[in-house]
Design a protein around this motif. Sequence first.
Motif, short mmCIF file in Angstrom:
data_model
loop_
_atom_site.label_atom_id
_atom_site.label_comp_id
_atom_site.label_asym_id
_atom_site.label_seq_id
_atom_site.Cartn_x
_atom_site.Cartn_y
_atom_site.Cartn_z
N VAL A 6 0.87 -1.17 0.00
CA VAL A 6 0.00 0.00 0.00
C VAL A 6 0.91 1.22 0.00
CG1 VAL A 6 -1.94 1.15 1.11
CG2 VAL A 6 -1.63 -1.31 1.41
N GLU A 7 1.04 1.85 -1.15
CA GLU A 7 2.00 2.95 -1.31
C GLU A 7 1.53 3.83 -2.46
OE1 GLU A 7 4.31 5.53 -1.10
OE2 GLU A 7 5.45 4.01 0.03
N ASP A 8 1.42 5.13 -2.20
CA ASP A 8 0.91 6.03 -3.24
C ASP A 8 2.02 6.62 -4.11
OD1 ASP A 8 1.63 7.40 -0.85
OD2 ASP A 8 0.79 9.23 -1.69
N GLU A 9 3.26 6.68 -3.58
CA GLU A 9 4.34 7.24 -4.39
C GLU A 9 4.74 6.19 -5.43
OE1 GLU A 9 7.76 9.09 -2.21
OE2 GLU A 9 6.33 8.90 -0.58
N ARG A 10 4.54 6.57 -6.70
CA ARG A 10 4.75 5.61 -7.77
C ARG A 10 6.14 4.97 -7.75
NH1 ARG A 10 1.42 4.59 -11.94
NH2 ARG A 10 0.03 6.22 -11.19
N LEU A 50 2.70 -1.30 4.46
CA LEU A 50 1.73 -0.20 4.55
C LEU A 50 2.41 1.15 4.75
CD1 LEU A 50 -1.31 0.64 4.91
CD2 LEU A 50 -1.01 0.14 7.34
N ASP A 51 2.21 2.02 3.77
CA ASP A 51 2.66 3.41 3.88
C ASP A 51 1.63 4.16 4.72
OD1 ASP A 51 4.05 5.83 3.30
OD2 ASP A 51 2.66 6.23 1.64
N LEU A 52 2.05 5.18 5.44
CA LEU A 52 1.08 5.87 6.31
C LEU A 52 0.39 7.05 5.65
CD1 LEU A 52 2.74 5.80 9.85
CD2 LEU A 52 1.22 4.15 8.76
N GLY A 53 1.16 7.84 4.87
CA GLY A 53 0.56 9.01 4.25
C GLY A 53 -0.05 8.65 2.90
N LEU A 54 -1.36 8.48 2.87
CA LEU A 54 -2.04 8.08 1.64
C LEU A 54 -3.01 9.20 1.22
CD1 LEU A 54 -2.60 4.41 2.76
CD2 LEU A 54 -1.13 5.15 0.88
N PRO A 100 11.47 3.00 8.78
CA PRO A 100 11.44 4.40 8.34
C PRO A 100 12.04 4.57 6.95
CG PRO A 100 13.08 4.10 10.07
CD PRO A 100 12.48 2.76 9.82
N LYS A 101 11.44 5.50 6.17
CA LYS A 101 12.00 5.85 4.85
C LYS A 101 13.11 6.86 5.07
CE LYS A 101 7.71 5.52 2.17
NZ LYS A 101 6.65 6.33 1.54
N PRO A 102 14.16 6.88 4.27
CA PRO A 102 14.40 5.95 3.17
C PRO A 102 14.99 4.64 3.68
CG PRO A 102 16.19 7.53 3.32
CD PRO A 102 15.20 7.90 4.40
CA CA Z 1 2.79 8.33 0.95
#
Ligand code: CA
Length: 221
Positions: A6-10, A50-54, A100-102
């Motif tokens: 689940v990740e919005d950044e392509r 799971l990414d948090l900021g969607l 944590p990213k990156p």
């Molecule tokens: Ca995001």
Amino acid sequence: MKILIVEDERKVGQFLERAMAEQSYTVHVARTCAQAHDALAESAFDVIILDLGLPDGDGLDLLKAWRSAGHTEPVLILSARDAVADRIRGLNLGADDYLPKPFSVDEVVARVRSLLRRQAGAKVTVLTHGGIRLDLLARQATLQGAAVELTNREFALLELFLLHAGRVLTRTMIAEKIWESPYDVETNLIDVYVRRLRRKLERPGGPPLIRTVRGTGYQLA
Ligand code: CA
């Protein structure tokens, strides 16, 4: 192994998708909370990243909703937010790990492997529900202590229901888990198997074992 990303950044999504595919995992990418919600309702996954900021919500709210709906899939949270408070909140809501990213590809692969291992190690060998007892090692089913004869498919279907007690199992999910080529499965074949389980395990006049959820599938009562 099926992984839900689940990740919005392509770019990050593609990077993860490639990394997981290289491990021969089957990958499904969802870019929004809504897509993730649909993916999990339709299919079972072995690990969720799971990414948090969607764009349409917060991954932590998604996680909270899943856990309260009985989804037990291991969740690895991935986020640019590395604040201790967020991390603790995620773990309290039922996340299994936090990265944590990156992050590097080796790191994420190692975390996913570790979650899959932990999941395999924690596998239960006896499932119970009401008067039903299913011994997965001995491959025996009993109802109120009396042996119940089940075919391999019936056994697998009952195991699936017991593993996801209270959760609605769609016909697609049942077909994927119980039949090797789900696209060949006539949906009424699933109905036939459910009817057989009911006949073998429901007591006359007793409460229903498996509820039909119209238009969707079935749920262990
Ligand atoms: Ca995001």
